[in-house]
Design an enzyme around this catalytic site. Structure first.
Site, PDB file in Angstrom:
ATOM      1  N   SER A   1       0.835  -1.196   0.000  1.00 22.46           N
ATOM      2  CA  SER A   1       0.000   0.000   0.000  1.00 22.46           C
ATOM      3  C   SER A   1       0.873   1.250   0.000  1.00 22.46           C
ATOM      4  CB  SER A   1      -0.888   0.012   1.246  1.00 22.46           C
ATOM      5  OG  SER A   1      -0.078   0.197   2.396  1.00 22.46           O
TER       6      SER A   1
ATOM      7  N   PHE B   1       2.583   4.377   1.786  1.00 20.59           N
ATOM      8  CA  PHE B   1       3.208   4.568   3.107  1.00 20.59           C
ATOM      9  C   PHE B   1       3.740   3.259   3.701  1.00 20.59           C
ATOM     10  CE2 PHE B   1      -0.497   7.445   2.697  1.00 20.59           C
ATOM     11  CZ  PHE B   1       0.198   8.593   2.376  1.00 20.59           C
TER      12      PHE B   1
ATOM     13  N   LYS C   1       7.805   1.145   0.104  1.00 23.76           N
ATOM     14  CA  LYS C   1       8.228   0.501  -1.146  1.00 23.76           C
ATOM     15  C   LYS C   1       9.422   1.226  -1.772  1.00 23.76           C
ATOM     16  CE  LYS C   1       4.325   1.158  -3.239  1.00 23.76           C
ATOM     17  NZ  LYS C   1       3.658   1.881  -2.161  1.00 23.76           N
ATOM     18  N   THR C   2       9.295   2.548  -1.919  1.00 25.55           N
ATOM     19  CA  THR C   2      10.360   3.313  -2.565  1.00 25.55           C
ATOM     20  C   THR C   2      11.623   3.292  -1.712  1.00 25.55           C
ATOM     21  OG1 THR C   2       8.741   4.704  -3.682  1.00 25.55           O
ATOM     22  CG2 THR C   2      10.978   5.563  -3.532  1.00 25.55           C
TER      23      THR C   2
ATOM     24  N   GLU D   1       6.957   3.195  -8.951  1.00 21.55           N
ATOM     25  CA  GLU D   1       5.554   3.507  -9.293  1.00 21.55           C
ATOM     26  C   GLU D   1       5.103   2.740 -10.541  1.00 21.55           C
ATOM     27  OE1 GLU D   1       3.828   5.033  -7.216  1.00 21.55           O
ATOM     28  OE2 GLU D   1       5.041   6.498  -6.138  1.00 21.55           O
TER      29      GLU D   1
ATOM     30  N   CYS E   1      -5.724  -0.898   7.645  1.00 21.13           N
ATOM     31  CA  CYS E   1      -5.884  -2.347   7.672  1.00 21.13           C
ATOM     32  C   CYS E   1      -7.216  -2.700   7.021  1.00 21.13           C
ATOM     33  CB  CYS E   1      -5.825  -2.866   9.103  1.00 21.13           C
ATOM     34  SG  CYS E   1      -7.299  -2.479  10.064  1.00 21.13           S
TER      35      CYS E   1
ATOM     36  N   CYS F   1     -10.380  -1.265   8.856  1.00 23.44           N
ATOM     37  CA  CYS F   1     -10.606   0.187   8.895  1.00 23.44           C
ATOM     38  C   CYS F   1     -10.723   0.802   7.505  1.00 23.44           C
ATOM     39  CB  CYS F   1      -9.474   0.874   9.659  1.00 23.44           C
ATOM     40  SG  CYS F   1      -9.314   0.296  11.361  1.00 23.44           S
TER      41      CYS F   1
HETATM   42 ZN    ZN Z   1      -7.079  -0.521  11.234  1.00 24.86          ZN
END
Ligand code: ZN
Length: 200
Positions: free
Chosen positions: A23, A25, A28-29, A95, A183, A186
């Site tokens: 996802s 944040f 990955k980068t 990306e 998650c 949420c």
């Molecule tokens: Zn959550």
């Protein structure tokens, strides 16, 4: 992380494809930059590409959310990658979800020619759907790393990207003002019920 991946191309060795996905944040980068830096320290020649659409931080560098960066080449079409890999050992592509499906063939061809390819990108869009060409790249890659963020609501491991802005286009380039890591509990596809978490 992922230290079973060889760090040096032997003269008669094949290339390979590594995919770093997760996802927003999730780092990955930052992980892509960490691997490319290690290759540079070993005096391997590195080329780094990013798509023209992504100009959030810099036009000629890839930059992680934590501010680490490396010089990069901006390309408006996948074919431009092939024009810039002469004499290069390791190829980083950031990306990747913003490239067309032709990226898969290019990565495969370059790996066949002996290059080490490291591709980073979002594996899901904001609706939780696989984000092409990432699913296909995951299928052909030798090595896969899934990076997890931390849910900004509850603190659980987060592999979803929650869109905060009430916009419905698939590609909406943004950062903290537009997205949060969430998650599966949420995260929601109903943008009308989304509440931005309070920033400390
Ligand atoms: Zn959550």
């Amino acid at each position: 992380m992922v230290d079973h991946i060889p760090v040096k191309n032997l003269p008669d060795a094949t290339g390979w494809i590594e995919v770093i996905c997760g996802s927003m944040f999730s780092g990955k980068t930052e992980e892509l930059i960490r691997r490319l830096r290690r290759a540079q320290i070993a005096r391997q020649r590195v080329a780094i590409f990013k798509p023209l659409i992504d100009t959030r931080y810099s036009d000629n560098r890839i930059v992680s959310h934590s501010g680490v960066s490396l010089p990069s080449i901006t390309v408006s079409h996948t074919s431009q990658i092939l024009d810039n890999v002469g004499g290069v050992d390791v190829i980083g592509i950031d990306e990747a979800q913003f490239y067309d499906i032709g990226l898969i063939r290019i990565c495969e061809d370059l790996a066949d020619r002996g290059h080490r390819i490291i591709v980073a990108g979002l594996d899901q869009d904001y609706l939780g759907q696989p984000f092409e060409p990432m699913p296909q790249l995951l299928a052909v890659a030798e090595y896969i790393t899934k990076t997890l963020a931390i849910c900004m609501v509850c603190g659980n491991p987060a592999n979803r990207t929650q869109r905060i802005a009430r916009r419905e286009e698939r590609v909406l380039v943004g950062a903290e003002d537009t997205y949060e890591a969430r998650c599966r509990n949420c995260w929601t596809t109903n943008l009308d019920e989304v509440r931005r978490t309070e920033k400390p």
